[in-house]
Motif scaffolding. Structure first.
Motif, PDB file in Angstrom:
ATOM      1  N   ALA A 164      -3.040  -5.301   2.221  1.00 27.70           N
ATOM      2  CA  ALA A 164      -3.151  -6.015   0.948  1.00 27.70           C
ATOM      3  C   ALA A 164      -2.029  -5.636  -0.007  1.00 27.70           C
ATOM      4  N   ALA A 165      -1.567  -4.390   0.054  1.00 27.58           N
ATOM      5  CA  ALA A 165      -0.473  -3.938  -0.814  1.00 27.58           C
ATOM      6  C   ALA A 165       0.897  -4.122  -0.182  1.00 27.58           C
ATOM      7  N   ASP A 166       0.949  -4.708   1.042  1.00 25.12           N
ATOM      8  CA  ASP A 166       2.208  -4.919   1.769  1.00 25.12           C
ATOM      9  C   ASP A 166       2.952  -3.586   1.947  1.00 25.12           C
ATOM     10  N   MET A 167       2.227  -2.567   2.357  1.00 23.59           N
ATOM     11  CA  MET A 167       2.766  -1.230   2.552  1.00 23.59           C
ATOM     12  C   MET A 167       2.730  -0.909   4.050  1.00 23.59           C
ATOM     13  N   LEU A 168       3.900  -0.702   4.641  1.00 28.18           N
ATOM     14  CA  LEU A 168       4.012  -0.460   6.077  1.00 28.18           C
ATOM     15  C   LEU A 168       4.626   0.912   6.370  1.00 28.18           C
ATOM     16  N   SER A 169       4.427   1.854   5.484  1.00 26.12           N
ATOM     17  CA  SER A 169       4.961   3.200   5.670  1.00 26.12           C
ATOM     18  C   SER A 169       3.892   4.078   6.313  1.00 26.12           C
ATOM     19  N   LEU A 170       4.219   4.689   7.452  1.00 28.50           N
ATOM     20  CA  LEU A 170       3.267   5.571   8.123  1.00 28.50           C
ATOM     21  C   LEU A 170       3.003   6.817   7.299  1.00 28.50           C
TER      22      LEU A 170
END
Length: 306
Positions: free
Chosen positions: A254-260
């Motif tokens: 939902a926050a467009d966050m793709l950081s592991l």
């Protein structure tokens, strides 16, 4: 072509040690090797006599410019000069003897130049690969850490573990990679083969949000570059539980966050800490002071003592 022995006598003749390159050439051309003792010209008198004739009669006094000129001179000498002189021992002309006696029993001349093999000793790395001629070839897990013998020719590469043939592979250009899925454990085959569909299927089985998160990771133009990140998401699910990771993946999408790294922080904050048992003894505080020491007096103004 015989490797030196400690004793240059009968032992070197009865048990010769031929170098691999010359032995392969003899097998490829179909001739038999008749060994002789080292530095014993009397063991091959006829061969040594021909060397003197070629040296003194064919090339003696000649000006040889290059290899092509030497070959042309040798062919003309054998055909027109030495070949037509009657031999003092056999009583026949060498050219006549060669055409009538030796040519009928000779093997046909090879049509292609001999493919000279090259040998090297690559070591199987921890990632199951060996490097030969700047190309990578996978090997079974049991060979990790071992040094193999590799034979390289124009079209193939053969790998030996001591004297045992392990595999014959098609030779690849520099930068090529030959992968056999059976060389890897089952849990690592998908990563070795870069099987993106298999990784996506595993993520979908864990949870809907995890599957959607992994699908976003693998949607780029180079999906195999995100395989380590996908593996990290699976590791979070194994350590902290599928439910927690699936809920955090939904928030991250939902926050467009793709950081592991940020996803790991979210998961670790979501994990509830274990309560400390009440009956656990409290260690004594070394610098504990009563509260009265820190109390302000009545004459203190604006935080300053009177």
């Amino acid at each position: 072509m015989i490797r030196p022995s400690r004793r240059h006598g009968l032992a070197a003749v009865r048990e010769p040690r031929l170098c691999e390159a010359f032995l392969e050439y003899a097998q490829a051309r179909g001739f038999v090797i008749d060994v002789a003792r080292v530095r014993r010209p009397q063991d091959k008198a006829r061969v040594e006599r021909a060397v003197r004739d070629v040296r003194d009669d064919c090339f003696g006094g000649e000006r040889i410019r290059d290899l092509a000129a030497a070959r042309e001179r040798a062919e003309r000498w054998c055909r027109d000069e030495y070949g037509v002189h009657r031999h003092s021992t056999t009583g026949r002309m060498p050219r006549e003897h060669f055409l009538n006696v030796e040519v009928p029993v000779l093997l046909p001349a090879p049509e292609q130049p001999y493919d000279v093999p090259r040998w090297c000793t690559p070591k199987v790395a921890r990632d199951h690969f060996v490097q030969v001629e700047r190309a990578l070839y996978s090997m079974p897990t049991r060979l990790i850490g071992r040094t193999l013998q590799a034979r390289v020719d124009r079209s193939s590469v053969r790998f030996y573990d001591r004297s045992t043939l392990i595999r014959i592979c098609r030779r690849l250009p520099p930068g090529g990679r030959s992968i056999n899925p059976e060389d890897f454990p089952k849990e690592k085959r998908a990563y070795a083969m870069r099987d993106i569909e298999f990784l996506q299927k595993q993520a979908d089985e864990l949870g809907p949000n995890i599957g959607a998160y992994v699908r976003r990771l693998l949607s780029g133009p180079l999906p195999w570059t995100s395989m380590r990140t996908v593996h990290g998401v699976r590791g979070l699910a194994e350590r902290h539980g599928v439910a927690v990771v699936d809920r955090c993946c939904g928030i991250a999408i939902a926050a467009d966050m793709l950081s592991l790294k940020r996803l790991r922080a979210m998961v670790e904050r979501d994990v509830k800490p274990q309560p400390i048992p009440l009956d656990r003894p409290t260690p004594p505080a070394r610098f504990l002071r009563p509260a009265q020491i820190y109390a302000l007096s009545a004459n203190t103004k604006h935080g300053e003592p009177s």
